[in-house]
Write a protein that holds these residues in place. Sequence first.
Motif, PDB file in Angstrom:
ATOM      1  N   TRP A 131      14.593  38.826  80.612  1.00 54.84           N
ATOM      2  CA  TRP A 131      14.861  38.734  79.162  1.00 54.84           C
ATOM      3  C   TRP A 131      15.374  37.346  78.803  1.00 54.84           C
ATOM      4  N   SER A 132      16.249  36.801  79.631  1.00 57.33           N
ATOM      5  CA  SER A 132      16.791  35.476  79.319  1.00 57.33           C
ATOM      6  C   SER A 132      15.700  34.404  79.380  1.00 57.33           C
ATOM      7  N   PHE A 133      14.754  34.536  80.312  1.00 52.04           N
ATOM      8  CA  PHE A 133      13.659  33.571  80.385  1.00 52.04           C
ATOM      9  C   PHE A 133      12.831  33.619  79.104  1.00 52.04           C
ATOM     10  N   LEU A 134      12.555  34.814  78.651  1.00 57.56           N
ATOM     11  CA  LEU A 134      11.752  35.005  77.445  1.00 57.56           C
ATOM     12  C   LEU A 134      12.490  34.492  76.212  1.00 57.56           C
ATOM     13  N   LYS A 135      13.748  34.865  76.077  1.00 62.44           N
ATOM     14  CA  LYS A 135      14.518  34.464  74.889  1.00 62.44           C
ATOM     15  C   LYS A 135      14.782  32.964  74.861  1.00 62.44           C
ATOM     16  N   HIS A 136      15.019  32.358  76.026  1.00 62.03           N
ATOM     17  CA  HIS A 136      15.300  30.919  76.077  1.00 62.03           C
ATOM     18  C   HIS A 136      14.113  30.084  75.599  1.00 62.03           C
ATOM     19  N   SER A 137      12.904  30.600  75.762  1.00 64.40           N
ATOM     20  CA  SER A 137      11.720  29.851  75.338  1.00 64.40           C
ATOM     21  C   SER A 137      11.593  29.800  73.818  1.00 64.40           C
ATOM     22  N   GLY A 138      12.287  30.706  73.122  1.00 63.54           N
ATOM     23  CA  GLY A 138      12.154  30.764  71.673  1.00 63.54           C
ATOM     24  C   GLY A 138      10.901  31.492  71.230  1.00 63.54           C
ATOM     25  N   LEU A 139      10.123  31.984  72.179  1.00 60.39           N
ATOM     26  CA  LEU A 139       8.863  32.655  71.856  1.00 60.39           C
ATOM     27  C   LEU A 139       9.077  34.095  71.411  1.00 60.39           C
ATOM     28  N   TYR A 140      10.150  34.714  71.861  1.00 63.54           N
ATOM     29  CA  TYR A 140      10.352  36.142  71.615  1.00 63.54           C
ATOM     30  C   TYR A 140      10.241  36.551  70.143  1.00 63.54           C
ATOM     31  N   PRO A 141      10.865  35.861  69.192  1.00 62.16           N
ATOM     32  CA  PRO A 141      10.758  36.316  67.798  1.00 62.16           C
ATOM     33  C   PRO A 141       9.330  36.270  67.249  1.00 62.16           C
ATOM     34  N   HIS A 142       8.467  35.467  67.871  1.00 57.98           N
ATOM     35  CA  HIS A 142       7.108  35.287  67.366  1.00 57.98           C
ATOM     36  C   HIS A 142       6.092  36.212  68.027  1.00 57.98           C
ATOM     37  N   ILE A 143       6.506  36.960  69.028  1.00 59.10           N
ATOM     38  CA  ILE A 143       5.561  37.780  69.783  1.00 59.10           C
ATOM     39  C   ILE A 143       4.901  38.840  68.905  1.00 59.10           C
ATOM     40  N   THR A 144       5.660  39.453  68.021  1.00 57.08           N
ATOM     41  CA  THR A 144       5.108  40.493  67.173  1.00 57.08           C
ATOM     42  C   THR A 144       3.970  39.937  66.330  1.00 57.08           C
ATOM     43  N   SER A 145       4.175  38.784  65.708  1.00 59.44           N
ATOM     44  CA  SER A 145       3.121  38.225  64.855  1.00 59.44           C
ATOM     45  C   SER A 145       1.921  37.794  65.687  1.00 59.44           C
ATOM     46  N   LEU A 146       2.116  37.282  66.894  1.00 61.50           N
ATOM     47  CA  LEU A 146       0.994  36.908  67.750  1.00 61.50           C
ATOM     48  C   LEU A 146       0.198  38.138  68.161  1.00 61.50           C
ATOM     49  N   ARG A 147       0.918  39.181  68.589  1.00 60.05           N
ATOM     50  CA  ARG A 147       0.268  40.390  69.067  1.00 60.05           C
ATOM     51  C   ARG A 147      -0.516  41.062  67.938  1.00 60.05           C
ATOM     52  N   ASP A 148       0.071  41.131  66.744  1.00 55.11           N
ATOM     53  CA  ASP A 148      -0.579  41.820  65.635  1.00 55.11           C
ATOM     54  C   ASP A 148      -1.767  41.061  65.075  1.00 55.11           C
ATOM     55  N   SER A 149      -1.864  39.765  65.371  1.00 55.39           N
ATOM     56  CA  SER A 149      -2.982  38.978  64.831  1.00 55.39           C
ATOM     57  C   SER A 149      -4.256  39.128  65.666  1.00 55.39           C
ATOM     58  N   HIS A 150      -4.175  39.784  66.833  1.00 53.77           N
ATOM     59  CA  HIS A 150      -5.359  39.933  67.699  1.00 53.77           C
ATOM     60  C   HIS A 150      -5.899  41.317  67.671  1.00 53.77           C
ATOM     61  N   TYR A 184       1.507  19.873  75.971  1.00 54.83           N
ATOM     62  CA  TYR A 184       2.780  19.252  76.324  1.00 54.83           C
ATOM     63  C   TYR A 184       3.970  19.983  75.715  1.00 54.83           C
ATOM     64  N   ALA A 185       3.982  21.310  75.827  1.00 53.98           N
ATOM     65  CA  ALA A 185       5.090  22.099  75.297  1.00 53.98           C
ATOM     66  C   ALA A 185       5.586  23.111  76.333  1.00 53.98           C
ATOM     67  N   PRO A 186       5.988  22.644  77.518  1.00 50.84           N
ATOM     68  CA  PRO A 186       6.435  23.590  78.541  1.00 50.84           C
ATOM     69  C   PRO A 186       7.674  24.382  78.114  1.00 50.84           C
ATOM     70  N   GLU A 187       8.449  23.836  77.185  1.00 48.73           N
ATOM     71  CA  GLU A 187       9.646  24.552  76.740  1.00 48.73           C
ATOM     72  C   GLU A 187       9.317  25.862  76.020  1.00 48.73           C
ATOM     73  N   LEU A 188       8.063  26.020  75.571  1.00 53.40           N
ATOM     74  CA  LEU A 188       7.645  27.253  74.908  1.00 53.40           C
ATOM     75  C   LEU A 188       7.160  28.314  75.896  1.00 53.40           C
ATOM     76  N   ASN A 189       6.964  27.922  77.148  1.00 55.86           N
ATOM     77  CA  ASN A 189       6.441  28.847  78.141  1.00 55.86           C
ATOM     78  C   ASN A 189       7.597  29.506  78.883  1.00 55.86           C
ATOM     79  N   PRO A 190       7.815  30.830  78.681  1.00 61.36           N
ATOM     80  CA  PRO A 190       8.950  31.483  79.337  1.00 61.36           C
ATOM     81  C   PRO A 190       8.883  31.462  80.857  1.00 61.36           C
ATOM     82  N   VAL A 191       7.690  31.353  81.424  1.00 63.94           N
ATOM     83  CA  VAL A 191       7.572  31.343  82.883  1.00 63.94           C
ATOM     84  C   VAL A 191       8.144  30.042  83.456  1.00 63.94           C
TER      85      VAL A 191
END
Length: 182
Positions: free
Chosen positions: A163-182, A114-121
């Motif tokens: 870019w605006s879709f991605l940034k509006h979700s608030g997910l963009y700053p966290h992508i680096t940490s998500l990507r590096d953890s896999h 139940y967190a659609p606001e986090l999904n940039p799509v």
Amino acid sequence: MDESGFSEKPSVRRTWSPKGQTPVLRAPVNWQQLSAIGALALSPARSQVRSFLSLHPGPIRAPQVIAFLRSLRSHLRGPVLLVWDRLGAHRARATREWRAKQRHWLAVEWLPGYAPELNPVENLWAYLKAGEAANFCALDLADLVLHIGRRMRRVRTQDHLPWSFLKHSGLYPHITSLRDSH
């Protein structure tokens, strides 16, 4: 990646008209729907965001999800981190089995429930359904496909939109940490 739906029945939004002339929307009585699968892909260097869209009559199920991911793979090189909600088609046995065979290039990070606001799509869907798409009465599904295609071309030609879709979700700053953890 996310799924949504479009229909011949218009998304009614506030509009304007000359004083005393109420706008009238004429839509088919037996309207049909299209399902859509979309994705935003951020390049490894985080310098480009690409958008992808696939339209399908009927609901989205595991075969459509797998077909979209196969198509996505043909457009993207290197490892992919898929940020996903928990739609039934994403968790279906066929999808899980296919995904297990793709571990060499595909990792999944699940969104909280139940967190659609986090999904940039979700922002892509909002864009495609708003603006000039609002109050649009499609004559048939082919007309609807053309209309969505025009809106999607605008997304692809205006670099700031994905870019605006991605940034509006608030997910963009966290992508680096998500990507590096896999």
